[in-house]
Motif scaffolding. Structure first.
Motif, PDB file in Angstrom:
ATOM      1  N   ARG A  32      -3.038 -16.513  11.923  1.00 12.40           N
ATOM      2  CA  ARG A  32      -4.059 -15.712  11.233  1.00 12.40           C
ATOM      3  C   ARG A  32      -3.696 -15.526   9.774  1.00 12.40           C
ATOM      4  N   GLU A  33      -2.439 -15.143   9.515  1.00 10.73           N
ATOM      5  CA  GLU A  33      -2.005 -14.937   8.135  1.00 10.73           C
ATOM      6  C   GLU A  33      -1.919 -16.263   7.370  1.00 10.73           C
ATOM      7  N   TYR A  87       7.173  -9.843   9.811  1.00  7.36           N
ATOM      8  CA  TYR A  87       5.934  -9.364   9.197  1.00  7.36           C
ATOM      9  C   TYR A  87       5.483 -10.193   7.992  1.00  7.36           C
ATOM     10  N   ASN A 115       1.411 -11.410  -2.478  1.00  8.15           N
ATOM     11  CA  ASN A 115       1.132 -10.936  -1.124  1.00  8.15           C
ATOM     12  C   ASN A 115      -0.333 -10.532  -0.987  1.00  8.15           C
ATOM     13  N   GLY A 116      -1.025 -11.162  -0.037  1.00 10.06           N
ATOM     14  CA  GLY A 116      -2.403 -10.785   0.251  1.00 10.06           C
ATOM     15  C   GLY A 116      -3.408 -11.700  -0.412  1.00 10.06           C
ATOM     16  N   TYR A 142       3.279  -6.062  13.204  1.00  8.68           N
ATOM     17  CA  TYR A 142       2.873  -6.203  14.608  1.00  8.68           C
ATOM     18  C   TYR A 142       3.827  -5.385  15.470  1.00  8.68           C
ATOM     19  N   VAL A 155       1.225 -13.135   3.506  1.00 13.11           N
ATOM     20  CA  VAL A 155       0.506 -11.940   3.939  1.00 13.11           C
ATOM     21  C   VAL A 155       1.473 -11.119   4.781  1.00 13.11           C
ATOM     22  N   LYS A 156       1.730  -9.895   4.341  1.00 19.61           N
ATOM     23  CA  LYS A 156       2.602  -8.999   5.100  1.00 19.61           C
ATOM     24  C   LYS A 156       1.745  -8.170   6.045  1.00 19.61           C
ATOM     25  N   ARG A 157       2.069  -8.247   7.336  1.00 20.48           N
ATOM     26  CA  ARG A 157       1.305  -7.482   8.328  1.00 20.48           C
ATOM     27  C   ARG A 157       2.243  -7.103   9.462  1.00 20.48           C
ATOM     28  N   GLU A 210       0.844  -1.201   0.000  1.00 24.60           N
ATOM     29  CA  GLU A 210       0.000   0.000   0.000  1.00 24.60           C
ATOM     30  C   GLU A 210       0.875   1.246   0.000  1.00 24.60           C
ATOM     31  N   THR A 224       3.791 -13.396   6.920  1.00 22.89           N
ATOM     32  CA  THR A 224       2.975 -14.534   7.370  1.00 22.89           C
ATOM     33  C   THR A 224       3.442 -14.957   8.754  1.00 22.89           C
ATOM     34  N   GLU A 257      -5.304 -17.127   6.154  1.00 22.34           N
ATOM     35  CA  GLU A 257      -5.716 -16.276   5.036  1.00 22.34           C
ATOM     36  C   GLU A 257      -5.100 -16.766   3.729  1.00 22.34           C
TER      37      GLU A 257
END
Length: 233
Positions: free
Chosen positions: A86-87, A80, A50-51, A74, A70-72, A22, A82, A90
């Motif tokens: 949770r990731e 970040y 990714n995603g 924390y 999945v990049k997220r 993003e 996976t 997904e």
């Protein structure tokens, strides 16, 4: 596809990482799907995406095996990619053929050890092909012992304790190939076809290339920097 057929489809080939986070101009499933289709036209045997939305769209349009992440971010961890169940869920629900996770020794969200995390992933998702993104040989050995089906050199040079390098860490790749029994995928800072070729010659199962193909801002920057060097002489 079962595990063996997934791995056979990518064997000896190029996987193109089609990602834009993003805030970047190419962000969005529409653009990444077109990028993946272009990679397929060029001969890619798989895509890293990714995603969940990108994974679903790319898999449907290209029919190539997809390595999903999945990049997220924390707050309590540097990890970040996976990084929690949770990731993983997904990525699995999106239909990825391979699930890639950060398997470095760094502190994970919730302070779960990496080996415990990998073992839990394999226990709760026994049918997935699990790829461990590592930065050192020791992490690769740990990942194999914890159930990873594939080990990738993705994080080499991106952890504080791994060897920094301007290009791919071919020494690490060679050590992984010579030490592990699971498939080894070369990834990270591979910018030239000759480097990809060298990884295959070392015995890698496949090679992943991202920025050198799918990040025009980075490619442009490389050209600009070289031109500036010429002007400053």
């Amino acid at each position: 596809m079962n595990k063996r057929s997934v791995l056979e489809r990518i064997r000896g080939g190029l996987i193109v990482s089609c990602q834009a986070v993003e805030g970047e101009p190419l962000h969005g499933a529409d653009t990444m799907t077109k990028m993946a289709l272009a990679a397929k036209m060029g001969g890619a045997v798989g895509i890293r995406a990714n995603g969940a939305e990108d994974i679903r769209r790319i898999k449907a349009c290209t029919e190539l095996p997809v390595i999903g992440i999945v990049k997220r971010v924390y707050e309590d961890s540097e990890v970040y990619i996976t990084s929690t169940l949770r990731e993983v869920e997904e990525v699995v629900e999106a239909g990825a053929d391979i699930v890639a996770v950060d398997a470095t020794m760094r502190r994970r969200p919730g302070n779960l050890s990496t080996s415990a995390f990998l073992e839990r992933v394999k226990r709760e998702f026994p049918d997935i092909v699990l790829m461990a993104d590592i930065s050192t040989l020791e992490e690769g050995i740990m990942a194999e012992q914890s159930g990873a089906d594939v080990v990738a050199s993705t994080m080499a040079g991106y952890t504080a304790y791994s060897r920094p390098s301007a290009g791919p860490d071919l020494a690490l790749v060679a050590n992984l190939v010579n030490t592990l029994t699971v498939s080894v995928v070369a990834e990270g800072r591979i910018r030239r076809p000759e480097e990809a070729k060298a990884c295959i010659e070392l015995g890698c199962w496949a090679v992943v290339v991202g920025s050198a193909i799918t990040r025009p801002q980075d490619i442009t920057r490389d050209f600009v920097e070289e031109i500036r060097k010429a002007i400053s002489r």
